[in-house]
Design an enzyme around this catalytic site. Sequence first.
Site, PDB file in Angstrom:
ATOM      1  N   SER A  40       0.828  -1.211   0.000  1.00 56.94           N
ATOM      2  CA  SER A  40       0.000   0.000   0.000  1.00 56.94           C
ATOM      3  C   SER A  40       0.857   1.254   0.000  1.00 56.94           C
ATOM      4  O   SER A  40       0.598   2.202  -0.754  1.00 56.94           O
ATOM      5  CB  SER A  40      -0.929  -0.006   1.212  1.00 56.94           C
ATOM      6  OG  SER A  40      -1.834  -1.086   1.152  1.00 56.94           O
ATOM      7  N   ASN A  41       1.887   1.292   0.844  1.00 56.77           N
ATOM      8  CA  ASN A  41       2.766   2.458   0.890  1.00 56.77           C
ATOM      9  C   ASN A  41       3.754   2.484  -0.266  1.00 56.77           C
ATOM     10  O   ASN A  41       4.450   3.477  -0.455  1.00 56.77           O
ATOM     11  CB  ASN A  41       3.496   2.502   2.228  1.00 56.77           C
ATOM     12  CG  ASN A  41       2.584   2.945   3.351  1.00 56.77           C
ATOM     13  OD1 ASN A  41       2.346   4.128   3.539  1.00 56.77           O
ATOM     14  ND2 ASN A  41       2.031   1.988   4.100  1.00 56.77           N
ATOM     15  N   LYS A 152      -1.144 -10.533   6.401  1.00 51.09           N
ATOM     16  CA  LYS A 152      -0.848  -9.203   6.929  1.00 51.09           C
ATOM     17  C   LYS A 152      -2.189  -8.550   7.191  1.00 51.09           C
ATOM     18  O   LYS A 152      -2.985  -8.354   6.266  1.00 51.09           O
ATOM     19  CB  LYS A 152      -0.041  -8.351   5.950  1.00 51.09           C
ATOM     20  CG  LYS A 152       0.190  -6.928   6.493  1.00 51.09           C
ATOM     21  CD  LYS A 152       0.768  -5.972   5.467  1.00 51.09           C
ATOM     22  CE  LYS A 152       0.859  -4.563   6.061  1.00 51.09           C
ATOM     23  NZ  LYS A 152       1.304  -3.553   5.071  1.00 51.09           N
ATOM     24  N   SER A 154      -3.885  -5.181   8.513  1.00 50.49           N
ATOM     25  CA  SER A 154      -3.647  -3.767   8.814  1.00 50.49           C
ATOM     26  C   SER A 154      -4.849  -3.094   9.442  1.00 50.49           C
ATOM     27  O   SER A 154      -4.856  -1.871   9.601  1.00 50.49           O
ATOM     28  CB  SER A 154      -3.268  -3.020   7.526  1.00 50.49           C
ATOM     29  OG  SER A 154      -2.065  -3.506   6.995  1.00 50.49           O
ATOM     30  N   GLY A 176      -0.018  -4.705  10.187  1.00 49.96           N
ATOM     31  CA  GLY A 176       0.358  -3.511   9.442  1.00 49.96           C
ATOM     32  C   GLY A 176      -0.087  -2.249  10.148  1.00 49.96           C
ATOM     33  O   GLY A 176      -0.100  -1.170   9.540  1.00 49.96           O
TER      34      GLY A 176
END
Length: 283
Positions: A40-41, A152, A154, A176
């Site tokens: 995402s980042n 993961k 988040s 996350g």
Amino acid sequence: MILPPIPTPFDGKGRLDTGAFQELALALEPLVDGLLIYGSNGEGVHLTPEERRLGLQALKPRKPFLVGLMEETLPQAERALEEAREAGAFALLATPPRYYHASLGEGLLRYYEALAERMPLFLYHVPQNTRVDLPLSAVAALGQHPKILGIKDSSGEMLRLAFYQARLKDFRVFTGHAPTFLAALALGAEGGILAAANLAPRAYKALLTHFQQGRLAEAQALQRRLYPLGDLLSRGGVPLLKQALRHLGLPAGYPRPPYPQESPFFGELLPVLDSLKEEGWIL
């Protein structure tokens, strides 16, 4: 394990900067256990197929790395999967298809199972971005597949992590969500894939070590110290992370247009960065 989701640098006109990508990875990789590329980042959803290939060719990480996969259909995923495997990724990190999610039904399971037949993967639950819930019943079913290694998550929802710990054996969980990192560790997470670890990798490694060695008071103190950093980044997203890295002199570049180059949260983040830097925690 601490695996930061490394940002993908674009120049001021939105062009991929592979030289900056390589330089940023070389600065960060020695301080962590591995990397997530195109998460995402990492603005994985903003890249063309050709840019994905060029970025992977430029990086060549030496430590274990994941590659994000955020496609909608299996044919779309095919090329990205092959390139991740050829680059040496140990697994994919795959979001669920989302645009027609209400019509997906059992296709959700079939999607992940088909990917896993080709390459090991982690599920990726990030509802704040996808606007899609990954049902716990689906996670439980998929967790039985030998090549679906874990998740993961988040969301920051502790109930979900408690479910994974109680219901899924040998299922690897990464959080996350930096503001609840220590709580996630207490509920069985083995580490974090955290945007904040791009800025303070030593701090999150130290927090994880304190917890693993049973030094709970020290872990709690460090979690309190890091909370403002994680909280602001969870609100400011990619523009804030890249602006913070640029402020530190690192070649993170800019978000791809039309996303803003500067964040309204940077004024709040700056004193947090400065104080953590004085204590030796900032990259």
